[in-house]
Scaffold this active site. Structure first.
Site, short mmCIF file in Angstrom:
data_model
loop_
_atom_site.label_atom_id
_atom_site.label_comp_id
_atom_site.label_asym_id
_atom_site.label_seq_id
_atom_site.Cartn_x
_atom_site.Cartn_y
_atom_site.Cartn_z
N ASP A 23 0.85 -1.20 0.00
CA ASP A 23 0.00 0.00 0.00
C ASP A 23 0.88 1.24 0.00
O ASP A 23 1.58 1.51 0.98
CB ASP A 23 -0.89 -0.06 1.26
CG ASP A 23 -1.74 1.19 1.42
OD1 ASP A 23 -1.89 1.94 0.43
OD2 ASP A 23 -2.25 1.40 2.54
N ASN A 25 -0.20 4.52 -0.53
CA ASN A 25 -0.79 5.78 -0.08
C ASN A 25 -1.48 5.66 1.28
O ASN A 25 -2.28 6.50 1.66
CB ASN A 25 -1.77 6.33 -1.14
CG ASN A 25 -2.92 5.36 -1.38
OD1 ASN A 25 -2.88 4.22 -0.90
ND2 ASN A 25 -3.93 5.79 -2.09
N ASP A 27 -3.87 3.90 2.67
CA ASP A 27 -5.33 3.84 2.92
C ASP A 27 -5.75 2.42 3.33
O ASP A 27 -6.93 2.11 3.39
CB ASP A 27 -6.12 4.31 1.68
CG ASP A 27 -5.85 3.43 0.46
OD1 ASP A 27 -5.01 2.50 0.56
OD2 ASP A 27 -6.46 3.67 -0.59
N ASP A 31 -1.93 -1.15 -3.81
CA ASP A 31 -2.18 -0.40 -5.05
C ASP A 31 -1.04 -0.60 -6.05
O ASP A 31 -0.04 -1.26 -5.75
CB ASP A 31 -2.38 1.10 -4.73
CG ASP A 31 -1.33 1.61 -3.77
OD1 ASP A 31 -0.15 1.31 -3.99
OD2 ASP A 31 -1.69 2.30 -2.78
N ASP A 100 -6.21 -10.09 -15.37
CA ASP A 100 -7.34 -10.98 -15.11
C ASP A 100 -8.54 -10.40 -15.85
O ASP A 100 -8.93 -9.26 -15.59
CB ASP A 100 -7.59 -10.95 -13.59
CG ASP A 100 -8.16 -12.24 -13.06
OD1 ASP A 100 -8.99 -12.82 -13.76
OD2 ASP A 100 -7.80 -12.63 -11.94
N ASP A 202 -11.26 -15.45 -16.31
CA ASP A 202 -12.05 -15.91 -15.17
C ASP A 202 -13.22 -16.77 -15.67
O ASP A 202 -13.94 -16.37 -16.60
CB ASP A 202 -12.59 -14.65 -14.46
CG ASP A 202 -13.26 -14.96 -13.13
OD1 ASP A 202 -12.54 -15.31 -12.19
OD2 ASP A 202 -14.49 -14.82 -13.04
N GLU A 261 -9.39 -20.09 -16.47
CA GLU A 261 -9.86 -20.75 -15.25
C GLU A 261 -11.13 -21.51 -15.61
O GLU A 261 -12.16 -20.92 -15.90
CB GLU A 261 -10.18 -19.72 -14.16
CG GLU A 261 -10.63 -20.39 -12.87
CD GLU A 261 -11.49 -19.51 -11.99
OE1 GLU A 261 -11.44 -19.68 -10.76
OE2 GLU A 261 -12.24 -18.65 -12.50
N HIS A 321 -6.15 -17.09 -4.80
CA HIS A 321 -6.96 -16.20 -3.97
C HIS A 321 -8.32 -16.79 -3.58
O HIS A 321 -9.13 -16.11 -2.97
CB HIS A 321 -7.18 -14.88 -4.73
CG HIS A 321 -7.95 -15.10 -6.00
ND1 HIS A 321 -7.42 -15.79 -7.08
CD2 HIS A 321 -9.21 -14.77 -6.37
CE1 HIS A 321 -8.32 -15.86 -8.03
NE2 HIS A 321 -9.41 -15.24 -7.63
N ASP A 322 -8.59 -18.03 -3.99
CA ASP A 322 -9.88 -18.65 -3.70
C ASP A 322 -9.78 -19.83 -2.74
O ASP A 322 -10.80 -20.43 -2.41
CB ASP A 322 -10.52 -19.16 -5.00
CG ASP A 322 -11.03 -18.05 -5.89
OD1 ASP A 322 -11.43 -17.00 -5.35
OD2 ASP A 322 -11.03 -18.22 -7.12
C1 NOJ Z 1 -13.42 -17.04 -10.02
C2 NOJ Z 1 -12.54 -16.12 -9.24
O1 NOJ Z 1 -11.29 -16.72 -9.06
C3 NOJ Z 1 -13.25 -15.82 -7.93
O2 NOJ Z 1 -12.43 -15.11 -7.06
C4 NOJ Z 1 -14.51 -15.07 -8.25
O3 NOJ Z 1 -15.24 -14.87 -7.06
C5 NOJ Z 1 -15.38 -15.83 -9.26
N1 NOJ Z 1 -14.62 -16.36 -10.35
C6 NOJ Z 1 -16.42 -14.92 -9.84
O4 NOJ Z 1 -15.82 -14.00 -10.70
#
Ligand code: NOJ
Length: 526
Positions: A23, A25, A27, A31, A100, A202, A261, A321-322
């Site tokens: 980060d 700035n 907040d 970024d 992405d 995605d 994905e 990230h999922d």
């Molecule tokens: C897959 C992404 O990796 C996930 O983070 C997102 O919530 C869903 N697609 C919907 O876009």
């Protein structure tokens, strides 16, 4: 580096979740200038490309995966000038940029959807998937949303339902409408002109749905979503000609890359989307979901290689990230020995390694103890069965200063309590750290094309405690031995003369002893 080095095949791709990297700035949200300030770090680590999770304007119902403008930068991440500076700074360091693209759905705040909602005659109405209610007022079919609840939302003013595979604030686009298709291809062009090298698509195999919106048949499952066979809401054949169009467009530029994905697809189905006239690559979720057992990893890698055949180059990942981070899933407490074996596997198996930010320092998921702390709405929906994805999205640990050097303001998600000991500054000076370990293997990988693009030959077919495999390319052979167990083991290395590339320097032929969680690499010299 060899002259024919191809970044997305031979290199390492590093995923950044921009909200949580650095980060600039103060907040509390990461970024683009923050990322720019860490480019030297990424170069020193040895990454060849960064994949940025979405950076476009978004109301953040799904933290960037609900896009309100495909060709702008969200002010919380910076400006278009910042993005251009990032591309320039990255290029200077031979780091490629992958964006992405979330093209299955937009945000409900996207101007297209705001128009679409105005009336059935609005030119944008057909850009989304609208259906009349059944005569009894019910949704048009039985489709469920992945994030919970029916996938249809009634717009009371229009008296029609619109379809959303994810949150109701993420309406799905109508990819059968040629204007949608053209607008989306323009998005690719826009970013390619900005100097982007590749895209991650995605949930691309959800773009098309059955044109007649037929009911999905039922099957056994826990959640309503899982109680259906998803044969009509994903993976429709129309995806193939579209991929061909995307590929033809991408191939007009040199060395571009598109990774998809897949949603709800097994490795065989996923592999069908890769190859000539299709995607360069897709993700193999099967590999990332293994429990800690060498045989599991070996089998899913072999299934993946076999499914792809010679038509496409594989890639491997263990975190994103999922999902819970690999270090949280596999390591025992703060012990990083399994994280080292996992990193070595990722970096030496056949396939482009995708690393998730912080994987190189063994970042663990932050604990989510109370529903009031949850930021990811999916976690709120399924609490306490599933606490959401915040755990793996917490800020990067740069040093032992306040908020781990991520920001001087309160971060949007808390930093892990272990940051005073687990951070980049600390690990960079510790020769035994995971970070130094990763840098070292990455270095070896960079010097050995055989580790980048070699064939993969398992030497132990039914591994219970360790993996031993060869990578072979032209006249080169590298032997990799990974001890998955906490026990000392003996391994009889194949005949020949081997020199050590990594790990203890001792016997390079005959029996070698492997320390618990040992990682050894040897190169054949004759
Ligand atoms: C897959 C992404 O990796 C996930 O983070 C997102 O919530 C869903 N697609 C919907 O876009």
């Amino acid at each position: 580096m060899k002259k024919d080095f191809l970044w997305w095949r031979d290199g390492i791709i590093y995923q950044i979740y921009p909200r949580s990297f650095a980060d600039s700035n103060d907040d509390g949200i990461g970024d683009l200038p923050g990322i720019i300030s860490k480019l030297d770090y990424l170069q020193a680590l040895g990454v060849d490309a960064i994949w940025l999770s979405p950076i476009y304007p978004s109301p953040d119902v799904d933290f960037g995966y609900d896009v309100a403008d495909y060709c702008e930068i969200d002010p919380k991440f910076g400006t278009m000038q910042d993005f251009e500076a990032l591309v320039k700074g990255a290029k200077k360091r031979n780091i490629h940029i992958i964006l992405d693209l979330v093209l299955n759905h937009t945000s409900d705040q996207h101007p297209w959807f705001l128009e679409a909602k105005k009336s059935q005659n609005n030119p944008y109405h057909d850009w989304y998937l609208w259906q009349d209610p059944k005569p009894n007022g019910e949704p048009p079919n039985n489709w469920e949303s992945w994030f919970g609840g029916p996938a249809w939302e009634l717009d009371p003013d229009l008296g029609q339902y619109y379809y959303h595979m994810f949150h109701k604030e993420q309406p799905d686009l109508n990819w059968r409408n040629p204007d949608v298709r053209a607008a989306m291809l323009d998005v690719f062009h826009f970013w390619l002109k900005k100097g982007v090298d590749g895209f991650r698509l995605d949930v691309f195999n959800a773009y098309f749905k059955d044109p007649e919106f037929k009911d999905n048949p039922s099957q056994f499952g826990i959640r309503a979503f899982d109680r259906q066979k998803h044969i009509y809401d994903v993976s429709q054949p129309e995806m193939f000609p579209l991929l061909e169009e995307i590929r033809t467009m991408m191939d007009k530029r040199k060395d571009t890359f598109v990774v998809g994905e897949t949603f709800l697809a097994d490795p065989q189905q996923t592999a069908q989307y890769c190859g000539d006239g299709k995607l360069n690559a897709a993700f193999n979720f099967d590999f990332a979901q293994n429990r800690w057992h060498p045989k599991r990893f070996l089998q899913s890698a072999l299934r993946w290689y076999q499914s792809l055949g010679d038509s496409a180059w594989p890639n491997n990942f263990l975190s994103n990230h999922d999902m819970r981070r690999a270090a949280s899933r596999y390591c025992l407490g703060e012990d990083d020995r399994r994280a080292k074996v996992a990193a070595a596997m990722l970096l030496t198996f056949k396939g482009t390694p995708f690393m998730y930010y912080g994987e190189e320092i063994g970042l663990r998921d932050i604990p989510i103890r109370n529903i009031s702390e949850v930021k990811d709405r999916v976690g709120k929906t399924y609490w306490p069965l599933f606490t959401g994805r915040d755990g793996c999205r917490a800020p990067m640990h740069w040093n032992d200063q306040i908020h781990a050097g991520f920001s001087s303001a309160e971060p949007w998600l808390p930093v892990h309590a272990n940051y005073p000991k687990r951070n980049v500054d600390q690990q960079i000076t510790d020769p035994e750290s995971l970070l130094i370990f990763c840098k070292h293997i990455i270095q070896v990988r960079k010097e050995e094309p055989v580790l980048q693009r070699g064939d993969f030959i398992p030497l132990v077919k039914d591994p219970r405690h360790f993996l031993a495999f060869l990578r072979t390319y032209q006249d080169d052979q590298v032997l990799v031995v990974l001890n998955f167990s906490s026990r000392e083991l003996i391994y009889d290395i194949p005949e020949g003369t081997w020199v050590s590339l990594f790990g203890e320097d001792e016997p390079n032929h005959g029996l070698i002893s492997l320390a618990p969680y040992d990682v050894r690499l040897f190169k054949k010299v004759e």
